[in-house]
Scaffold this active site. Structure first.
Site, short mmCIF file in Angstrom:
data_model
loop_
_atom_site.label_atom_id
_atom_site.label_comp_id
_atom_site.label_asym_id
_atom_site.label_seq_id
_atom_site.Cartn_x
_atom_site.Cartn_y
_atom_site.Cartn_z
N GLY A 1 28.62 36.32 36.43
CA GLY A 1 28.87 37.41 35.49
C GLY A 1 27.64 37.66 34.64
O GLY A 1 26.67 38.29 35.07
N GLY A 2 27.66 37.12 33.43
CA GLY A 2 26.61 37.39 32.45
C GLY A 2 25.19 37.25 32.97
O GLY A 2 24.33 38.11 32.72
N GLU B 1 37.29 30.76 40.27
CA GLU B 1 36.80 31.04 38.92
C GLU B 1 37.80 30.50 37.91
O GLU B 1 38.79 31.18 37.58
CB GLU B 1 36.63 32.54 38.72
CG GLU B 1 35.61 33.18 39.63
CD GLU B 1 34.99 34.42 39.00
OE1 GLU B 1 33.76 34.44 38.88
OE2 GLU B 1 35.72 35.33 38.60
N HIS C 1 40.33 39.54 40.34
CA HIS C 1 39.58 38.90 39.26
C HIS C 1 40.53 38.59 38.10
O HIS C 1 41.46 39.37 37.84
CB HIS C 1 38.44 39.81 38.79
CG HIS C 1 37.48 39.08 37.90
ND1 HIS C 1 37.74 38.87 36.57
CD2 HIS C 1 36.30 38.48 38.15
CE1 HIS C 1 36.74 38.17 36.04
NE2 HIS C 1 35.85 37.92 36.99
N SER D 1 30.39 30.91 34.12
CA SER D 1 29.21 30.45 33.37
C SER D 1 28.15 29.80 34.25
O SER D 1 27.53 28.81 33.85
CB SER D 1 29.64 29.51 32.24
OG SER D 1 30.48 30.21 31.32
N ASN E 1 28.67 40.02 39.46
CA ASN E 1 29.74 40.91 38.99
C ASN E 1 29.31 41.44 37.62
O ASN E 1 29.35 40.70 36.64
CB ASN E 1 31.05 40.12 38.90
CG ASN E 1 32.18 40.94 38.29
OD1 ASN E 1 32.05 42.16 38.12
ND2 ASN E 1 33.29 40.29 37.96
N TRP E 2 28.92 42.69 37.61
CA TRP E 2 28.44 43.27 36.34
C TRP E 2 29.59 43.57 35.37
O TRP E 2 29.36 43.87 34.21
CB TRP E 2 27.67 44.57 36.61
CG TRP E 2 26.32 44.36 37.21
CD1 TRP E 2 25.78 43.17 37.63
CD2 TRP E 2 25.32 45.35 37.47
NE1 TRP E 2 24.51 43.38 38.13
CE2 TRP E 2 24.20 44.72 38.05
CE3 TRP E 2 25.26 46.74 37.28
CZ2 TRP E 2 23.05 45.40 38.42
CZ3 TRP E 2 24.13 47.44 37.65
CH2 TRP E 2 23.02 46.76 38.22
N LYS E 3 30.82 43.54 35.87
CA LYS E 3 31.98 43.93 35.04
C LYS E 3 31.71 45.31 34.43
O LYS E 3 31.07 46.14 35.08
CB LYS E 3 32.27 42.86 33.98
CG LYS E 3 32.37 41.46 34.62
CD LYS E 3 32.85 40.38 33.70
CE LYS E 3 32.90 39.06 34.45
NZ LYS E 3 33.48 37.98 33.67
N GLU F 1 40.27 38.94 35.06
CA GLU F 1 40.39 40.02 34.06
C GLU F 1 41.34 41.12 34.54
O GLU F 1 42.06 41.73 33.74
CB GLU F 1 38.99 40.59 33.74
CG GLU F 1 38.18 39.59 32.92
CD GLU F 1 36.69 39.59 33.18
OE1 GLU F 1 36.17 40.58 33.72
OE2 GLU F 1 36.04 38.58 32.85
N GLY G 1 32.72 33.39 31.04
CA GLY G 1 32.16 33.98 29.84
C GLY G 1 32.19 33.07 28.63
O GLY G 1 31.97 33.51 27.49
P1 13P Z 1 30.36 34.54 33.66
O1 13P Z 1 29.30 34.14 34.65
O2 13P Z 1 29.85 35.50 32.63
O3 13P Z 1 31.08 33.37 33.10
O4 13P Z 1 31.47 35.40 34.48
C1 13P Z 1 32.01 34.86 35.64
C2 13P Z 1 32.83 35.91 36.31
O5 13P Z 1 33.89 36.25 35.85
C3 13P Z 1 32.30 36.53 37.53
O6 13P Z 1 33.26 37.29 38.17
#
Ligand code: 13P
Length: 253
Positions: free
Chosen positions: A232-233, A166, A95, A211, A9-11, A97, A172
């Protein structure tokens, strides 16, 4: 046998350069990454470039969100059939967010879920608790509230669903759930699904997100009810994403 999924997920990150660097990395890695599904969710403006760059690879792509409405006068939104036209196979829904920053409600997410299914997109439905909710022992109560309205839609709607657990406190933050903590919640989620839709629970893929990095992916993916990850990251770098995909191949082979 559940085929693991490693999803990125690149967000609101990424670039045309990242689209290209993923394609390049996969040209040499393709033969090792058998028996897993790899899906990347870039920002929607990059879907066309992703389609061109990744169509000859194993990588699938999807939307990070969609509108709960049919195409029409909804400035800034993206309708499910548009994602389908861009050859998306998956879409992320719910998600944390989207829930916390944009105030998406369970009712809205349920409506989006139905739009995704109608367009032939497979939803990856994200669920998870905050630190405060965990501390109060409310983890499964929160997840039940997020999941039950979707499960109530009935088995016909659930066949292609993937769930991503999640924990909000792990997103994050660099704080990963331990493999045991994650496994316990994954097992409870499978049990909850079994109560509402017993025929889909054994085959349901439940991904862990929060993470996940190259150095912890393997121990998480080795757990019985963890069927891959939502990253994510660490999905913003071709090499680290590739290492996480390799971890899934090794654990689930
Ligand atoms: P991180 O891997 O950056 O913690 O993000 C997880 C995430 O929200 C994937 O959708």
């Amino acid at each position: 046998m559940r085929t693991p999924i490693v999803a990125g997920n690149w967000k609101m990150n990424g670039s045309l350069e990242l689209v290209a660097s993923i394609a390049e990395a996969w040209q040499t890695a393709a033969s090792e990454l058998t028996d897993i599904e790899v899906v990347i969710f870039p920002p929607a403006v990059y879907l066309s470039a992703a389609q061109q760059a990744w169509q000859a690879t194993q990588i699938k792509w999807g939307g990070q969100n969609l509108s709960e409405y049919a195409p029409g006068a909804y400035t800034g939104e993206i309708a499910a059939p548009m994602l389908q036209e861009m050859a998306c196979q998956y879409v992320l829904l719910g998600h944390s967010e989207r829930r916390s920053i944009y105030g998406e409600t369970v009712a809205q997410i349920t409506a989006k879920f139905m739009c995704a299914q109608a367009a032939g997109l497979r939803p990856i439905l994200c669920v998870g608790e905050t630190q405060e909710e965990r501390d109060k022992g409310q983890t499964m109560a929160v997840i039940s509230n997020q999941l039950i309205p979707i499960l109530a839609l009935g088995t016909d709607f659930l066949a292609d669903v993937v769930i991503a657990y999640e924990p909000v406190w792990a997103i994050g933050t660099g704080l990963t759930a331990t493999p045991e903590q994650a496994q316990a919640v994954h097992a409870d989620i499978r049990k909850l699904v079994a109560e509402h839709a017993p025929n889909i629970a054994p085959e349901l893929r439940i991904l862990y997100g929060g993470s996940v990095k190259p150095n912890n992916a393997k121990e998480l993916f080795a757990m019985a009810d963890i069927d891959g990850g939502l990253i994510g990251g660490a999905s913003l770098n071709a090499d680290s994403f590739l290492q996480i995909c390799r971890a899934a191949v090794e654990c689930k082979a």
